[in-house]
Scaffold this motif. Structure first.
Motif, PDB file in Angstrom:
ATOM      1  N   GLY A 224       0.774  -1.235   0.000  1.00  0.00           N
ATOM      2  CA  GLY A 224       0.000   0.000   0.000  1.00  0.00           C
ATOM      3  C   GLY A 224       0.801   1.277   0.000  1.00  0.00           C
ATOM      4  N   GLY A 294       5.251   0.405  -5.983  1.00  0.00           N
ATOM      5  CA  GLY A 294       4.460   1.323  -6.794  1.00  0.00           C
ATOM      6  C   GLY A 294       4.625   2.764  -6.356  1.00  0.00           C
ATOM      7  N   PHE A 295       5.267   2.976  -5.206  1.00  0.00           N
ATOM      8  CA  PHE A 295       5.485   4.331  -4.681  1.00  0.00           C
ATOM      9  C   PHE A 295       6.984   4.599  -4.606  1.00  0.00           C
ATOM     10  CE2 PHE A 295       1.282   3.156  -3.349  1.00  0.00           C
ATOM     11  CZ  PHE A 295       0.557   4.336  -3.388  1.00  0.00           C
TER      12      PHE A 295
HETATM   13  N1  LIG Z   1       7.526  -4.125  -1.489  1.00  0.00           N
HETATM   14  C1  LIG Z   1       7.194  -3.046  -0.799  1.00  0.00           C
HETATM   15  O1  LIG Z   1       7.527  -2.867   0.373  1.00  0.00           O
HETATM   16  C2  LIG Z   1       6.288  -2.068  -1.491  1.00  0.00           C
HETATM   17  C3  LIG Z   1       6.155  -0.729  -0.821  1.00  0.00           C
HETATM   18  C4  LIG Z   1       4.915   0.046  -1.229  1.00  0.00           C
HETATM   19  N2  LIG Z   1       3.735  -0.665  -0.867  1.00  0.00           N
HETATM   20  C5  LIG Z   1       4.954   0.342  -2.716  1.00  0.00           C
HETATM   21  O2  LIG Z   1       4.229  -0.261  -3.485  1.00  0.00           O
HETATM   22  O3  LIG Z   1       5.713   1.171  -3.141  1.00  0.00           O
END
Ligand SMILES: NC(=O)CC[C@H](N)C(=O)O
Length: 361
Positions: A224, A294-295
């Motif tokens: 998330g 994704g972030f």
């Molecule tokens: N693998 C992760 O820790 C992903 C971190 C975050 N949820 C993102 O999508 O950027």
């Protein structure tokens, strides 16, 4: 081939793909994201960071090595990254009904069914990925006939609270006491720490870990939007006033960045693969890394006492940060791999070296 049910993948822009079911027959909704790794579906599907996401494999043939016969070692599974499948659904082009591997205990399809997770095959995942690359990751839903469902945006929720541990759990009995803030940790992070003479104290995402006596703090990966995990950011904010070593991975990188005062933002379609090149800033060393995010941290918002540590060579986005004087660093990629290249596992050694220096002071 057995009798297969048909189902539709519907994207929020109205695009429809028709596929055939090889998993559990249930309608689901989530964010549709693609990954380009050729292997590693047992690890990826059990990675808690994929919570809320419908995962699309660009590599066409999936399932041919089945699912490993897993067992626990040191209180964690040997081959899986957590104790269940976390993706909302899996979408592939060509599902292998036949599988073969010395360690396989079941088919991918049966494993999905046991976990009540849908899987669709016979979808042109490369055409689908082109849409996601052009328009960005999108909401989507898998719909079985007579089973309607609404679109759902997982990023509007705190998904970390769903996947984090409820209890404090200790692993191993090593010399270095590491508090692991569990935002949805992958097992291989625990394995990498245990192999380096650590005792790992896993705590819930919102636990005030500053009250625990320890030698280092580890911030895990997790699902998330990092902006949803404010309580952890506040606790990390207290930790960075001190000098105890900190390492973070992926969501851990984003939370450390936010605690330092930086902003995070959503990438157009994220990085999910085994071949992401990252440059160690200030050097010409480039590493090939495993990624699933994704972030990202906005480098321009990093305060003066912090600096970017790694940069993605494909799109120049942030791949890690470090404090200029204190022993704090984190990576956006996955040095624990699992699955993917292990070239950056040395960063765990760097963390343990920081702990050794800290203990000498
Ligand atoms: N693998 C992760 O820790 C992903 C971190 C975050 N949820 C993102 O999508 O950027």
């Amino acid at each position: 081939m057995q009798n297969v049910q048909k189902a539709k993948l519907i994207l929020e822009d109205g695009t429809v793909f028709e596929g055939k079911s090889f998993g559990y027959d249930k309608s689901v909704a989530g964010e549709v994201v693609f990954y380009t790794a050729m292997t590693g579906y047992p690890e990826s599907l059990t990675d808690p960071s994929y919570t809320g996401q419908i995962l699309v494999s660009t590599y066409p043939m999936i399932g041919n090595y089945g699912v490993p016969n897993d067992r626990e070692e040191d209180g964690i599974f040997r081959h899986f990254e957590s104790d269940k499948i976390h993706v909302s659904a899996l979408i592939v082009s060509d599902y292998s009904f036949e599988y073969s591997h010395w360690n396989a205990m079941k088919s991918l399809g049966n494993w999905l069914k046991e976990n009540k997770v849908p899987g669709l095959f016979d979808i042109d995942t490369r055409a689908l990925t082109k849409i996601l690359r052009e328009k960005g990751s999108m909401l989507g839903k898998i719909v079985f006939d007579g089973n309607p469902i609404d679109f759902y945006d997982p990023n509007e929720e705190n998904l970390v609270s769903r996947v984090s541990t409820n209890d404090v759990v200790t692993y191993g009995n090593g010399d270095h006491k590491v508090v692991l803030v569990d935002c949805g940790v992958k097992n291989n992070i625990i394995r990498c720490l245990l192999r380096r003479n650590a005792t790992v104290i896993k705590v819930p995402w919102n636990y005030d870990f500053n009250q625990i006596e320890c030698d280092g703090i580890f911030l895990s990966n997790g699902p998330g939007d990092p902006a949803m995990v404010q309580e952890t950011v506040e606790n990390v904010g207290k930790a960075i006033d001190e000098v105890k070593p900190i390492m973070g991975i992926c969501l851990g990188n984003q939370l450390l960045g936010r605690a330092a005062g930086a902003d995070t933002y959503k990438l157009k379609y994220g990085h999910r693969s085994h071949n992401q090149p990252v440059l160690l800033t200030g050097t010409d060393k480039c590493y090939i890394t495993s990624q699933n995010h994704g972030f990202a941290i906005d480098d321009n918002t990093l305060p003066d006492d912090w600096e970017p540590m790694f940069v993605n060579v494909n799109d120049q986005t942030n791949e890690g940060i470090r404090h200029k004087t204190k022993p704090f660093f984190s990576t956006q990629f996955h040095p624990e791999a699992s699955s993917g290249p292990v070239d950056t596992e040395f960063l765990f050694d760097d963390f343990i070296d920081n702990i050794k220096k800290y203990k000498k002071q």
